[in-house]
Design an enzyme around this catalytic site. Structure first.
Site, short mmCIF file in Angstrom:
data_model
loop_
_atom_site.label_atom_id
_atom_site.label_comp_id
_atom_site.label_asym_id
_atom_site.label_seq_id
_atom_site.Cartn_x
_atom_site.Cartn_y
_atom_site.Cartn_z
N SER A 1 0.87 -1.10 0.28
CA SER A 1 0.01 0.08 0.04
C SER A 1 0.82 1.20 -0.05
O SER A 1 2.19 1.09 0.34
CB SER A 1 -0.77 0.04 1.11
OG SER A 1 -1.52 1.27 1.43
N TYR B 1 -1.80 -0.84 10.63
CA TYR B 1 -1.90 -1.02 9.03
C TYR B 1 -0.64 -0.50 8.22
O TYR B 1 -0.10 -1.36 7.41
CB TYR B 1 -3.31 -0.51 8.59
CG TYR B 1 -3.63 -0.63 7.15
CD1 TYR B 1 -3.57 -1.88 6.46
CD2 TYR B 1 -3.73 0.28 6.17
CE1 TYR B 1 -3.68 -2.03 5.04
CE2 TYR B 1 -3.86 0.22 4.79
CZ TYR B 1 -3.75 -1.07 4.45
OH TYR B 1 -4.15 -1.28 3.04
O1 NJP Z 1 -10.15 -5.17 0.03
P1 NJP Z 1 -11.37 -5.88 0.10
P2 NJP Z 1 -9.16 -4.89 -1.31
N1 NJP Z 1 -8.58 -14.77 5.23
O2 NJP Z 1 -11.92 -5.96 1.49
C1 NJP Z 1 -10.25 -11.39 1.82
C2 NJP Z 1 -4.58 -3.69 -0.29
N2 NJP Z 1 -4.84 -2.28 -0.52
O3 NJP Z 1 -9.80 -5.67 -2.52
O4 NJP Z 1 -12.51 -13.55 3.43
C3 NJP Z 1 -8.75 -14.99 3.92
O5 NJP Z 1 -12.48 -5.69 -1.02
C4 NJP Z 1 -11.73 -11.09 1.56
O6 NJP Z 1 -12.50 -12.23 1.45
P3 NJP Z 1 -13.48 -12.93 2.54
C5 NJP Z 1 -5.51 -4.22 0.93
O7 NJP Z 1 -4.16 -3.90 2.05
C6 NJP Z 1 -6.34 -1.67 -0.75
O8 NJP Z 1 -9.16 -3.48 -1.35
O9 NJP Z 1 -14.29 -13.54 1.92
N3 NJP Z 1 -9.06 -13.93 3.14
C7 NJP Z 1 -11.32 -10.34 0.38
O10 NJP Z 1 -11.64 -11.33 -0.79
C8 NJP Z 1 -5.28 -5.69 0.67
O11 NJP Z 1 -4.20 -6.32 1.15
C9 NJP Z 1 -6.70 -0.56 -0.80
O12 NJP Z 1 -13.82 -11.73 3.40
C10 NJP Z 1 -9.60 -12.91 3.68
C11 NJP Z 1 -10.06 -9.90 0.40
O13 NJP Z 1 -9.48 -10.24 1.31
C12 NJP Z 1 -5.68 -5.72 -0.81
O14 NJP Z 1 -5.29 -4.18 -1.20
C13 NJP Z 1 -5.43 0.28 -0.73
C14 NJP Z 1 -9.47 -12.44 5.13
C15 NJP Z 1 -10.30 -8.30 0.62
O15 NJP Z 1 -11.01 -7.66 -0.22
C16 NJP Z 1 -6.93 -5.92 -1.07
O16 NJP Z 1 -7.90 -5.22 -0.65
C17 NJP Z 1 -4.27 0.25 -0.71
C18 NJP Z 1 -8.93 -13.57 5.76
N4 NJP Z 1 -8.89 -13.72 7.24
C19 NJP Z 1 -4.06 -1.15 -0.25
N5 NJP Z 1 -9.86 -11.34 5.30
C20 NJP Z 1 -7.78 0.12 -1.04
N6 NJP Z 1 -9.06 -0.79 -1.23
O17 NJP Z 1 -8.00 1.46 -1.05
C21 NJP Z 1 -10.38 -10.72 4.34
O18 NJP Z 1 -3.23 1.10 -0.31
N7 NJP Z 1 -10.04 -11.68 3.31
#
Ligand code: NJP
Length: 265
Positions: free
Chosen positions: A141, A154
Site C-alpha cells: 500500500s 496497518y
Molecule cells: O479489499 P476487500 P481490497 N482470510 O476488502 C479477503 C490492499 N489495499 O480488495 O475472506 C482470507 O475488497 C476478503 O474475502 P473474505 C489491502 O490492504 C487496498 O481493497 O471472503 N481472506 C476479500 O476477498 C489488501 O491487501 C486499498 O471476506 C481474507 C479480500 O481479502 C488488498 O489491497 C488501498 C481474510 C479483501 O477484499 C486487497 O484489498 C491500499 C482472511 N482472514 C492497499 N480477510 C484500497 N482498497 O483502498 C479478508 O493501499 N480476506
C-alpha cells in the site's frame, strides 16, 4: 490444469482487487486457485471467470488468519507443482488512531497482512527456486511509505510487505523468480467500509477503480518493474526516494558513533 501459464493462486479473491487479479490472470491463460473466507462469493467469482475464459478455476475457502486454515493453503503451495504465480493480496485495513483502536483487532490484522503473507511466501519460494521460475506479487500500500495517513499498525504491516519484498527481490536475484510489490492508493472496494470509512466518504479524485489499479499493476509487471505505484503520476519521485535509500547503504554500520552524537566532555 493449464500447462503453458500454470496456475495462479490469488488470496483475497472473493471480491475487490483480488477478484480483478483473478479475472485478468485467467484472461492471460492462467488456471486459478482462489482463496478467501466466503465460499459463496468465491464460487460466484470462480463461476463467472471460468464461464468467460474457459480456464480451470478452483476455490479454496480458508481464513488465512487461522493457523490451521493457513497451514492447509501452505501445504497446497508446497505440494502443487503447477503453481507458477502467487498473488498475496488478502489484507485488512484500519483507519483509527492507536487511542481509538483495539489491540486485539490490530493483532488479527498483523496475522493476515504479515503472518499469512510471510508463511505463504515461505511455502512457495523453495518450489519456485527449485524450478528456476515463478512470480510473487505482494500487495502492499502507499501507506508503506506514508504510515501517517491511516491506522499505524496497518501502515506498519504494509511497510513490512515492502521491506520483505525488497529483501526477497535481493535474495532471489538470478534464480529466475520474479518479485513485484504493488502499492495501491485509495481503491474503490469494500476495504474502506470494512475498515469503518466507506469509500464514498473519500474525494473521488483520489480513488482509483480496482480494474484500473490491477491493469496498471500488470503493465508494471510486464515492464519488469519491482515496485509499482499505479496512482503516482511522477514515477521519478519514487526513483529519487529509492536513490536516497541506496545512497545510505554501506554507510549505516560503523564502529564509531557519528560526530553529531559525540558525548559532551
Ligand atoms: O479489499 P476487500 P481490497 N482470510 O476488502 C479477503 C490492499 N489495499 O480488495 O475472506 C482470507 O475488497 C476478503 O474475502 P473474505 C489491502 O490492504 C487496498 O481493497 O471472503 N481472506 C476479500 O476477498 C489488501 O491487501 C486499498 O471476506 C481474507 C479480500 O481479502 C488488498 O489491497 C488501498 C481474510 C479483501 O477484499 C486487497 O484489498 C491500499 C482472511 N482472514 C492497499 N480477510 C484500497 N482498497 O483502498 C479478508 O493501499 N480476506
Amino acid at each position: 490444469m493449464s500447462d503453458i501459464m500454470g496456475t495462479a493462486v490469488v488470496t483475497g479473491a472473493s471480491g475487490g482487487i483480488g477478484a480483478v487479479y483473478a479475472d485478468r490472470l485467467a484472461k492471460r491463460g492462467y488456471d486459478l486457485v482462489l482463496v478467501a473466507r466466503s465460499s459463496d462469493k468465491l464460487a460466484s467469482v470462480a463461476e463467472r471467470i471460468s464461464a468467460r475464459t474457459g480456464r480451470q478455476v478452483d476455490v479454496m475457502p480458508a481464513d488465512l488468519a487461522d493457523p490451521s486454515d493457513l497451514a492447509r493453503v501452505e501445504a497446497f503451495l508446497r505440494e502443487t507443482p503447477d503453481v507458477t504465480l502467487l498473488v498475496n493480496n488478502a489484507g485488512l485495513g484500519g483507519v483509527l488512531t492507536l487511542l481509538d483502536s483495539d489491540v486485539d483487532e490490530m493483532t488479527s490484522l498483523i496475522s493476515l497482512n504479515v503472518t499469512a503473507l510471510t508463511r505463504l511466501t515461505y511455502a512457495i519460494v523453495p518450489q519456485f527456486v527449485a524450478r528456476g521460475a515463478g512470480t510473487i506479487i505482494n500487495i502492499a500500500s502507499i501507506v508503506a511509505i506514508n504510515p501517517e495517513t491511516l491506522n499505524g499498525v496497518y501502515g506498519g504491516s504494509k511497510a513490512f510487505v515492502l521491506a520483505f519484498s525488497q529483501s526477497l527481490r535481493h535474495e532471489l536475484a538470478g534464480t529466475g523468480v520474479t518479485v513485484q510489490v504493488v502499492l495501491p492508493g485509495a481503491t474503490a472496494t469494500d476495504f474502506w467500509a470494512i475498515a469503518g470509512r466507506p469509500v464514498e466518504h473519500l474525494p473521488g479524485a483520489i480513488v482509483m477503480s480496482s480494474e484500473d489499479l490491477v491493469d496498471a499493476a500488470l503493465v508494471g509487471l510486464d515492464q519488469g518493474e519491482f515496485a509499482t505505484i499505479p496512482p503516482l503520476q511522477d514515477g521519478g519521485l519514487f526513483d529519487a526516494y529509492e536513490s536516497a535509500r541506496q545512497a545510505m547503504i554501506g554507510k549505516l554500520s560503523t564502529a564509531n558513533p557519528a560526530p553529531r552524537y559525540r558525548v559532551a566532555a
